[in-house]
Design a protein around this motif. Sequence first.
Motif, PDB file in Angstrom:
ATOM      1  N   ILE A 258       0.816  -1.212   0.000  1.00 55.10           N
ATOM      2  CA  ILE A 258       0.000   0.000   0.000  1.00 55.10           C
ATOM      3  C   ILE A 258       0.850   1.263   0.000  1.00 55.10           C
ATOM      4  CG2 ILE A 258      -0.177   0.083   2.541  1.00 55.10           C
ATOM      5  CD1 ILE A 258      -3.061   1.094   2.170  1.00 55.10           C
ATOM      6  N   TYR A 259       2.072   1.176   0.544  1.00 50.31           N
ATOM      7  CA  TYR A 259       2.926   2.365   0.649  1.00 50.31           C
ATOM      8  C   TYR A 259       3.678   2.673  -0.642  1.00 50.31           C
ATOM      9  CZ  TYR A 259       2.158   1.795   5.686  1.00 50.31           C
ATOM     10  OH  TYR A 259       1.591   1.671   6.931  1.00 50.31           O
ATOM     11  N   VAL A 260       3.759   1.702  -1.584  1.00 52.91           N
ATOM     12  CA  VAL A 260       4.582   1.932  -2.780  1.00 52.91           C
ATOM     13  C   VAL A 260       3.840   1.636  -4.081  1.00 52.91           C
ATOM     14  CG1 VAL A 260       6.759   1.541  -1.557  1.00 52.91           C
ATOM     15  CG2 VAL A 260       5.588  -0.398  -2.640  1.00 52.91           C
ATOM     16  N   THR A 261       2.542   1.350  -4.017  1.00 49.21           N
ATOM     17  CA  THR A 261       1.766   1.040  -5.222  1.00 49.21           C
ATOM     18  C   THR A 261       0.459   1.824  -5.217  1.00 49.21           C
ATOM     19  OG1 THR A 261       0.653  -0.810  -4.143  1.00 49.21           O
ATOM     20  CG2 THR A 261       2.676  -1.320  -5.359  1.00 49.21           C
ATOM     21  N   THR A 262      -0.233   1.776  -6.349  1.00 50.72           N
ATOM     22  CA  THR A 262      -1.569   2.371  -6.444  1.00 50.72           C
ATOM     23  C   THR A 262      -2.610   1.339  -6.019  1.00 50.72           C
ATOM     24  OG1 THR A 262      -1.948   1.652  -8.712  1.00 50.72           O
ATOM     25  CG2 THR A 262      -0.788   3.757  -8.391  1.00 50.72           C
ATOM     26  N   SER A 263      -3.815   1.801  -5.723  1.00 53.99           N
ATOM     27  CA  SER A 263      -4.889   0.886  -5.337  1.00 53.99           C
ATOM     28  C   SER A 263      -5.233  -0.059  -6.493  1.00 53.99           C
ATOM     29  CB  SER A 263      -6.128   1.664  -4.897  1.00 53.99           C
ATOM     30  OG  SER A 263      -6.569   2.545  -5.919  1.00 53.99           O
ATOM     31  N   ALA A 264      -5.146   0.431  -7.735  1.00 57.88           N
ATOM     32  CA  ALA A 264      -5.433  -0.417  -8.894  1.00 57.88           C
ATOM     33  C   ALA A 264      -4.405  -1.543  -9.015  1.00 57.88           C
ATOM     34  CB  ALA A 264      -5.460   0.421 -10.165  1.00 57.88           C
ATOM     35  N   GLU A 265      -3.136  -1.220  -8.775  1.00 63.58           N
ATOM     36  CA  GLU A 265      -2.094  -2.252  -8.840  1.00 63.58           C
ATOM     37  C   GLU A 265      -2.313  -3.323  -7.782  1.00 63.58           C
ATOM     38  OE1 GLU A 265       1.823   0.121 -10.513  1.00 63.58           O
ATOM     39  OE2 GLU A 265       1.177   0.478  -8.439  1.00 63.58           O
ATOM     40  N   ARG A 266      -2.671  -2.902  -6.581  1.00 61.28           N
ATOM     41  CA  ARG A 266      -2.893  -3.881  -5.515  1.00 61.28           C
ATOM     42  C   ARG A 266      -4.120  -4.745  -5.815  1.00 61.28           C
ATOM     43  NH1 ARG A 266      -1.974   0.645  -2.861  1.00 61.28           N
ATOM     44  NH2 ARG A 266      -4.084   0.824  -2.000  1.00 61.28           N
ATOM     45  N   GLN A 267      -5.178  -4.137  -6.315  1.00 66.65           N
ATOM     46  CA  GLN A 267      -6.389  -4.906  -6.639  1.00 66.65           C
ATOM     47  C   GLN A 267      -6.096  -5.952  -7.701  1.00 66.65           C
ATOM     48  OE1 GLN A 267      -9.268  -4.470  -4.791  1.00 66.65           O
ATOM     49  NE2 GLN A 267      -9.668  -6.456  -5.753  1.00 66.65           N
ATOM     50  N   LYS A 268      -5.246  -5.596  -8.663  1.00 68.62           N
ATOM     51  CA  LYS A 268      -4.864  -6.545  -9.711  1.00 68.62           C
ATOM     52  C   LYS A 268      -4.141  -7.747  -9.104  1.00 68.62           C
ATOM     53  CE  LYS A 268      -2.388  -6.826 -14.113  1.00 68.62           C
ATOM     54  NZ  LYS A 268      -1.561  -6.094 -15.111  1.00 68.62           N
ATOM     55  N   LEU A 269      -3.310  -7.488  -8.084  1.00 66.09           N
ATOM     56  CA  LEU A 269      -2.605  -8.585  -7.417  1.00 66.09           C
ATOM     57  C   LEU A 269      -3.588  -9.458  -6.634  1.00 66.09           C
ATOM     58  CD1 LEU A 269       0.539  -6.669  -6.097  1.00 66.09           C
ATOM     59  CD2 LEU A 269       0.445  -8.258  -8.018  1.00 66.09           C
ATOM     60  N   PHE A 270      -4.502  -8.827  -5.913  1.00 69.49           N
ATOM     61  CA  PHE A 270      -5.504  -9.591  -5.152  1.00 69.49           C
ATOM     62  C   PHE A 270      -6.357 -10.461  -6.073  1.00 69.49           C
ATOM     63  CE2 PHE A 270      -5.133  -6.243  -1.713  1.00 69.49           C
ATOM     64  CZ  PHE A 270      -4.700  -7.109  -0.718  1.00 69.49           C
ATOM     65  N   ASP A 271      -6.690  -9.945  -7.255  1.00 64.49           N
ATOM     66  CA  ASP A 271      -7.603 -10.631  -8.173  1.00 64.49           C
ATOM     67  C   ASP A 271      -6.913 -11.672  -9.051  1.00 64.49           C
ATOM     68  OD1 ASP A 271      -9.639  -9.073  -7.171  1.00 64.49           O
ATOM     69  OD2 ASP A 271      -9.582  -7.625  -8.835  1.00 64.49           O
ATOM     70  N   ALA A 272      -5.597 -11.729  -9.014  1.00 67.57           N
ATOM     71  CA  ALA A 272      -4.869 -12.658  -9.881  1.00 67.57           C
ATOM     72  C   ALA A 272      -5.222 -14.108  -9.535  1.00 67.57           C
ATOM     73  CB  ALA A 272      -3.370 -12.431  -9.734  1.00 67.57           C
ATOM     74  N   PRO A 273      -5.240 -15.016 -10.532  1.00 69.70           N
ATOM     75  CA  PRO A 273      -5.537 -16.432 -10.255  1.00 69.70           C
ATOM     76  C   PRO A 273      -4.565 -17.041  -9.246  1.00 69.70           C
ATOM     77  CG  PRO A 273      -5.592 -15.973 -12.612  1.00 69.70           C
ATOM     78  CD  PRO A 273      -5.027 -14.752 -11.956  1.00 69.70           C
ATOM     79  N   GLU A 274      -3.314 -16.638  -9.315  1.00 69.10           N
ATOM     80  CA  GLU A 274      -2.302 -17.114  -8.366  1.00 69.10           C
ATOM     81  C   GLU A 274      -1.606 -15.872  -7.777  1.00 69.10           C
ATOM     82  OE1 GLU A 274      -0.206 -20.938  -9.492  1.00 69.10           O
ATOM     83  OE2 GLU A 274      -0.714 -20.141 -11.481  1.00 69.10           O
TER      84      GLU A 274
END
Length: 400
Positions: A258-274
């Motif tokens: 959260i301190y070095v990325t955007t919310s969109a980037e983090r959501q993409k990581l959370f939503d990834a299949p793996e």
Amino acid sequence: MKYILTLLLFLVLAAAAAAAPRRDFATQYRPERRIAVDTRREGDSLRVYLRFPNRGLLRRGFPLHVVGWADFDARKPLWQDTVRQLARRLRPDGDAARISFTLPLSQLRSGSVLSMAIGPAEEATSGDAAWLRLTPDYLNRNFILTDSVGQPLLRRYLQAREVFGVDAYGPNQELSAYRYPLSSLAAAPPMAGPGALGPQPRTLSAQDSARFRADQLLRLPAGLYLLRVGTGPRTGLLVEENQFPELTTADELIAPLIYVTTSAERQKLFDAPEPKKAVDQFWLGVANNSQPAARLLIRTFYGRVAEASQLFSAHKAGWLTDRGMLYLVLGPPESVYRVGSEERWVYRRDPERSGTFIFRAKPSTFAPNNYELVRRPEYESLWYAAVEQWRKGRTAQPGR
């Protein structure tokens, strides 16, 4: 004769303090060098527990010097004492060593500060000693947390279902435990305005409570706890899931980004299949597809997350706090000065990331040593320069 020696030692300490440069507490935020400390009230005495990280550094023949101060920046001690016969008192703990001793409560007062060090008398005046402000919690708490074999934990956090004990002073004591919800709220950036996080709850509501014998081994589910033995003071305890302070799950690895990325980037990581593989790919991209550089970035970033949680966990995981945020993004401070109720972190690594951050003490029952950052607009360029170093994969490079 003993009085004369005590007076001479007091004069040596006073002279050393008066002549010493400004006291730097940066060592307190180096886990490998920091001396852990905790206390337990025992009638009219205060028992102090210390854990030295490297027993090889203990000097043979030197006593343990204990010094009382009006505050962290005081130059003249209020009193001093020594703990002798260390060889008999010291207990090995792997590469570390432990010791405990008692002080009369009559010479201690709330708000004053203790420093403790083994070595020449003047070392007890330096920022490398063990330092402790005597809050009501430390002066009056009548128990100490221990591990499953009875060794003092000297920390205020546990893993869920980790076996621990409560070593209370006095027989047949009852332990009350009140559980509150955990917080996952990360600190706002250092330049954020007052409303950056929105309205915050002024109080927490207990989810449940339980009572135990104070002499039994316990396991607790995750939560934020207040513990109380008998009618003594309440003390906070953080219980986190999994291998805390190490991160093991995908969600745990993504959250500190959260301190070095955007919310969109983090959501993409959370939503990834793996998600775990997605985190590895994120760092590989930061490192320009260099696997050795990516591995170094991962070790540096998540190593700081774990260290911040070791150092600052109390009412929430340490990396979520104001000091944990700066520790994670900018690294350990190069100098730390304490003036009254303020703590000042100084960075001098390079022109882009040089600055001083001021924290003010904001203690609570859950977190007696909590400090909050004084946020200022002028921190913006420094903050974004530090974040950019992470985004370009430069933070883990030599000299960074």
